[in-house]
Design a protein around this motif. Structure first.
Motif, PDB file in Angstrom:
ATOM      1  N   ALA A   1     -40.287  31.375  16.536  1.00  0.00           N
ATOM      2  CA  ALA A   1     -40.994  30.515  16.129  1.00  0.00           C
ATOM      3  C   ALA A   1     -39.849  29.317  15.600  1.00  0.00           C
ATOM      4  CB  ALA A   1     -41.923  30.608  14.882  1.00  0.00           C
ATOM      5  N   ILE A   2     -39.671  28.410  16.271  1.00  0.00           N
ATOM      6  CA  ILE A   2     -38.435  27.546  16.025  1.00  0.00           C
ATOM      7  C   ILE A   2     -38.911  26.564  14.942  1.00  0.00           C
ATOM      8  CG2 ILE A   2     -36.879  25.756  16.983  1.00  0.00           C
ATOM      9  CD1 ILE A   2     -36.494  28.742  18.124  1.00  0.00           C
ATOM     10  N   THR A   3     -38.077  26.892  13.853  1.00  0.00           N
ATOM     11  CA  THR A   3     -37.991  25.857  12.593  1.00  0.00           C
ATOM     12  C   THR A   3     -36.868  25.114  12.517  1.00  0.00           C
ATOM     13  OG1 THR A   3     -39.194  27.720  11.501  1.00  0.00           O
ATOM     14  CG2 THR A   3     -38.170  25.817   9.895  1.00  0.00           C
ATOM     15  N   VAL A   4     -37.069  23.620  12.272  1.00  0.00           N
ATOM     16  CA  VAL A   4     -36.053  22.691  12.101  1.00  0.00           C
ATOM     17  C   VAL A   4     -35.415  22.703  10.882  1.00  0.00           C
ATOM     18  CG1 VAL A   4     -35.441  20.071  12.289  1.00  0.00           C
ATOM     19  CG2 VAL A   4     -37.312  21.078  13.675  1.00  0.00           C
ATOM     20  N   TYR A   5     -34.123  22.967  10.663  1.00  0.00           N
ATOM     21  CA  TYR A   5     -33.373  23.014   9.550  1.00  0.00           C
ATOM     22  C   TYR A   5     -32.425  21.651   9.467  1.00  0.00           C
ATOM     23  CZ  TYR A   5     -34.974  27.971   9.465  1.00  0.00           C
ATOM     24  OH  TYR A   5     -35.600  29.070   9.265  1.00  0.00           O
ATOM     25  N   GLU A   6     -32.645  21.071   8.267  1.00  0.00           N
ATOM     26  CA  GLU A   6     -31.643  20.217   8.048  1.00  0.00           C
ATOM     27  C   GLU A   6     -31.064  20.080   6.659  1.00  0.00           C
ATOM     28  OE1 GLU A   6     -31.533  14.959   8.463  1.00  0.00           O
ATOM     29  OE2 GLU A   6     -33.564  16.041   8.966  1.00  0.00           O
ATOM     30  N   PRO A   7     -29.924  20.449   6.230  1.00  0.00           N
ATOM     31  CA  PRO A   7     -29.371  20.381   5.008  1.00  0.00           C
ATOM     32  C   PRO A   7     -29.496  19.154   4.326  1.00  0.00           C
ATOM     33  CG  PRO A   7     -27.988  21.692   6.537  1.00  0.00           C
ATOM     34  CD  PRO A   7     -29.159  20.953   7.345  1.00  0.00           C
ATOM     35  N   THR A   8     -29.464  18.960   3.087  1.00  0.00           N
ATOM     36  CA  THR A   8     -29.607  17.898   2.384  1.00  0.00           C
ATOM     37  C   THR A   8     -28.395  17.967   1.461  1.00  0.00           C
ATOM     38  OG1 THR A   8     -30.837  18.796   0.691  1.00  0.00           O
ATOM     39  CG2 THR A   8     -32.108  17.451   2.588  1.00  0.00           C
ATOM     40  N   ALA A   9     -27.799  16.627   0.761  1.00  0.00           N
ATOM     41  CA  ALA A   9     -26.737  16.540  -0.113  1.00  0.00           C
ATOM     42  C   ALA A   9     -27.383  16.017  -1.612  1.00  0.00           C
ATOM     43  CB  ALA A   9     -25.862  15.374   0.271  1.00  0.00           C
ATOM     44  N   GLU A  10     -26.939  16.879  -2.520  1.00  0.00           N
ATOM     45  CA  GLU A  10     -27.124  16.149  -3.996  1.00  0.00           C
ATOM     46  C   GLU A  10     -25.940  16.090  -4.736  1.00  0.00           C
ATOM     47  OE1 GLU A  10     -29.557  19.048  -5.927  1.00  0.00           O
ATOM     48  OE2 GLU A  10     -31.262  19.226  -4.481  1.00  0.00           O
ATOM     49  N   VAL A  11     -25.933  15.160  -5.417  1.00  0.00           N
ATOM     50  CA  VAL A  11     -24.699  14.742  -6.339  1.00  0.00           C
ATOM     51  C   VAL A  11     -24.933  15.020  -7.694  1.00  0.00           C
ATOM     52  CG1 VAL A  11     -23.355  12.747  -7.130  1.00  0.00           C
ATOM     53  CG2 VAL A  11     -24.394  12.628  -4.802  1.00  0.00           C
ATOM     54  N   VAL A  12     -23.950  16.204  -8.241  1.00  0.00           N
ATOM     55  CA  VAL A  12     -24.249  16.482  -9.697  1.00  0.00           C
ATOM     56  C   VAL A  12     -22.767  16.272 -10.219  1.00  0.00           C
ATOM     57  CG1 VAL A  12     -24.397  18.868 -10.880  1.00  0.00           C
ATOM     58  CG2 VAL A  12     -25.473  18.504  -8.568  1.00  0.00           C
ATOM     59  N   ASP A  13     -23.106  15.638 -11.177  1.00  0.00           N
ATOM     60  CA  ASP A  13     -21.681  15.135 -12.091  1.00  0.00           C
ATOM     61  C   ASP A  13     -20.866  14.531 -11.249  1.00  0.00           C
ATOM     62  OD1 ASP A  13     -22.575  16.360 -14.391  1.00  0.00           O
ATOM     63  OD2 ASP A  13     -21.868  18.295 -13.985  1.00  0.00           O
ATOM     64  N   GLY A  14     -21.416  13.584 -10.320  1.00  0.00           N
ATOM     65  CA  GLY A  14     -20.439  12.916  -9.448  1.00  0.00           C
ATOM     66  C   GLY A  14     -19.827  13.473  -8.372  1.00  0.00           C
ATOM     67  N   GLU A  15     -20.086  14.876  -8.009  1.00  0.00           N
ATOM     68  CA  GLU A  15     -19.698  15.293  -6.878  1.00  0.00           C
ATOM     69  C   GLU A  15     -21.069  15.849  -5.962  1.00  0.00           C
ATOM     70  OE1 GLU A  15     -16.738  19.362  -5.871  1.00  0.00           O
ATOM     71  OE2 GLU A  15     -17.283  18.730  -7.902  1.00  0.00           O
ATOM     72  N   ALA A  16     -20.454  15.862  -4.608  1.00  0.00           N
ATOM     73  CA  ALA A  16     -21.804  16.095  -3.621  1.00  0.00           C
ATOM     74  C   ALA A  16     -21.447  17.545  -3.389  1.00  0.00           C
ATOM     75  CB  ALA A  16     -21.523  15.226  -2.322  1.00  0.00           C
ATOM     76  N   PHE A  17     -22.593  18.034  -3.263  1.00  0.00           N
ATOM     77  CA  PHE A  17     -22.942  19.396  -2.735  1.00  0.00           C
ATOM     78  C   PHE A  17     -23.938  19.365  -1.559  1.00  0.00           C
ATOM     79  CE2 PHE A  17     -21.481  19.676  -7.157  1.00  0.00           C
ATOM     80  CZ  PHE A  17     -20.789  20.810  -7.002  1.00  0.00           C
ATOM     81  N   LEU A  18     -23.683  20.191  -0.827  1.00  0.00           N
ATOM     82  CA  LEU A  18     -24.534  20.603   0.446  1.00  0.00           C
ATOM     83  C   LEU A  18     -25.897  21.501  -0.180  1.00  0.00           C
ATOM     84  CD1 LEU A  18     -24.760  19.768   3.545  1.00  0.00           C
ATOM     85  CD2 LEU A  18     -23.720  21.916   4.177  1.00  0.00           C
ATOM     86  N   VAL A  19     -26.943  21.213   0.129  1.00  0.00           N
ATOM     87  CA  VAL A  19     -28.352  21.917  -0.355  1.00  0.00           C
ATOM     88  C   VAL A  19     -28.763  22.442   1.204  1.00  0.00           C
ATOM     89  CG1 VAL A  19     -30.319  22.071  -1.515  1.00  0.00           C
ATOM     90  CG2 VAL A  19     -28.506  20.708  -2.210  1.00  0.00           C
ATOM     91  N   LEU A  20     -29.021  23.852   1.311  1.00  0.00           N
ATOM     92  CA  LEU A  20     -29.477  24.346   2.574  1.00  0.00           C
ATOM     93  C   LEU A  20     -30.901  24.606   2.434  1.00  0.00           C
ATOM     94  CD1 LEU A  20     -26.518  27.111   3.427  1.00  0.00           C
ATOM     95  CD2 LEU A  20     -26.943  24.767   4.312  1.00  0.00           C
ATOM     96  N   PRO A  21     -31.740  24.667   3.329  1.00  0.00           N
ATOM     97  CA  PRO A  21     -33.005  25.199   3.377  1.00  0.00           C
ATOM     98  C   PRO A  21     -33.235  26.449   2.857  1.00  0.00           C
ATOM     99  CG  PRO A  21     -32.680  24.167   5.406  1.00  0.00           C
ATOM    100  CD  PRO A  21     -31.379  24.289   4.766  1.00  0.00           C
ATOM    101  N   GLU A  22     -33.998  26.539   2.052  1.00  0.00           N
ATOM    102  CA  GLU A  22     -34.420  27.760   1.008  1.00  0.00           C
ATOM    103  C   GLU A  22     -34.300  28.952   1.853  1.00  0.00           C
ATOM    104  OE1 GLU A  22     -37.504  29.595  -2.432  1.00  0.00           O
ATOM    105  OE2 GLU A  22     -37.591  27.395  -1.543  1.00  0.00           O
ATOM    106  N   ASP A  23     -34.924  29.152   3.010  1.00  0.00           N
ATOM    107  CA  ASP A  23     -35.000  30.433   3.595  1.00  0.00           C
ATOM    108  C   ASP A  23     -33.670  30.900   4.351  1.00  0.00           C
ATOM    109  OD1 ASP A  23     -35.484  28.218   5.280  1.00  0.00           O
ATOM    110  OD2 ASP A  23     -37.254  29.218   6.509  1.00  0.00           O
ATOM    111  N   VAL A  24     -32.847  29.936   4.587  1.00  0.00           N
ATOM    112  CA  VAL A  24     -31.552  30.254   4.971  1.00  0.00           C
ATOM    113  C   VAL A  24     -30.364  30.125   4.214  1.00  0.00           C
ATOM    114  CG1 VAL A  24     -32.159  29.737   7.475  1.00  0.00           C
ATOM    115  CG2 VAL A  24     -31.125  27.963   6.086  1.00  0.00           C
ATOM    116  N   ALA A  25     -30.551  29.729   2.973  1.00  0.00           N
ATOM    117  CA  ALA A  25     -29.497  29.582   1.994  1.00  0.00           C
ATOM    118  C   ALA A  25     -28.561  30.787   1.685  1.00  0.00           C
ATOM    119  CB  ALA A  25     -30.123  28.898   0.772  1.00  0.00           C
ATOM    120  N   HIS A  26     -29.337  31.881   1.814  1.00  0.00           N
ATOM    121  CA  HIS A  26     -28.584  33.120   1.350  1.00  0.00           C
ATOM    122  C   HIS A  26     -27.847  33.448   2.532  1.00  0.00           C
ATOM    123  CE1 HIS A  26     -32.071  34.226   3.804  1.00  0.00           C
ATOM    124  NE2 HIS A  26     -31.566  35.485   3.959  1.00  0.00           N
TER     125      HIS A  26
END
Length: 265
Positions: A235-260
């Motif tokens: 079952a094809i799910t669309v995954y699109e990582p996002t970015a969050e800025v923490v203390d001025g630094e950008a971090f890539l955030v993966l979809p929860e079910d593939v982050a591990h």
């Protein structure tokens, strides 16, 4: 523009193919290329063959066998036009980068040997776009074998990236008699590797991989043979990582079910 920020660049439709084989001693293996460090996108990363859709990949006259564009459209949640382009791009890019050709002279046959100067000339003509993929198949009297592909995943590059791709992942067995070769000008090294071994190298920091590659290999490590992979129901799910800025630094955030699937430290 939103809150003073430029709109993200559009994501180009792209296709990538995990070429698989069964090895007598090592079991299930996948073919990977290491992108040359001179490349602008993902330099040094281990990837599967693939690339962006070419405008001519959707040629309606192209010889076709197997599941129709409508069936592929349903699998990937795309229009029939985009689905046709994606399947053609998947087969074309795989041939351009590995000389593996998922096509044959009849709907139930496949080319067993693509070595030689004439095949190389055709590959180069596809690379420089002096020949369309449909024209190549027609000249050779071949039909695209879409039944040799299976849909696997769908990833979209994060909006923060300057170059973005809307990529559908396919899996396919290397046809009998063919051999994947190091012919890509974008790669400096290739390898047949067990998915589990590639994942271990990724986690250890030995091989650099983008999240979609590592996630796909992690999933494939659960299978014993190529036949098992091709028989898997997806079952094809669309995954699109996002970015969050923490203390001025950008971090890539993966979809929860593939982050591990991806090492974080």
């Amino acid at each position: 523009m939103d809150a003073g920020r430029l709109a993200p660049p559009p994501a180009r439709d792209a296709a990538t193919v995990v070429v698989l084989r069964d090895h007598d001693r090592h079991g299930l293996q996948a073919f990977l290329l290491r992108r040359a460090r001179s490349m602008a996108f993902a330099p040094g990363a281990y990837v599967f063959p693939g690339g962006a859709v070419d405008p001519r990949d959707g040629e309606a006259s192209l010889g076709w066998s197997g599941p129709s564009p409508a069936e592929w459209a349903a699998a990937f949640g795309a229009s029939e036009t985009v689905a046709r382009e994606l399947v053609c791009a998947a087969v074309r890019e795989t041939f351009e980068e590995t000389l593996v050709l998922l096509a044959g002279p009849a709907p139930d046959s496949v080319v067993d040997d693509v070595r030689g100067d004439a095949w190389e000339a055709d590959r180069r003509a596809l690379l420089d776009r002096s020949q369309s993929f449909g024209g190549f198949l027609d000249k050779r009297g071949l039909v695209l074998r879409s039944d040799l592909l299976r849909p696997w995943a769908h990833w979209i590059t994060p909006k923060i990236e300057p170059k973005r791709y809307d990529t559908r992942f396919f899996v396919a067995a290397i046809p009998e008699g063919q051999r994947a070769r190091d012919v890509s000008t974008e790669a400096d090294q290739v390898a047949w590797v067990r998915p589990a071994e590639a994942v271990e190298r990724g986690w250890a920091g030995e091989w650099m991989m983008l999240p979609p590659t590592l996630a796909t290999l992690t999933e494939l490590a659960e299978y014993e043979t190529v036949a098992d992979v091709l028989a898997a129901e997806r079952a094809i799910t669309v995954y699109e990582p996002t970015a969050e800025v923490v203390d001025g630094e950008a971090f890539l955030v993966l979809p929860e079910d593939v982050a591990h699937f991806y090492p974080t430290g």
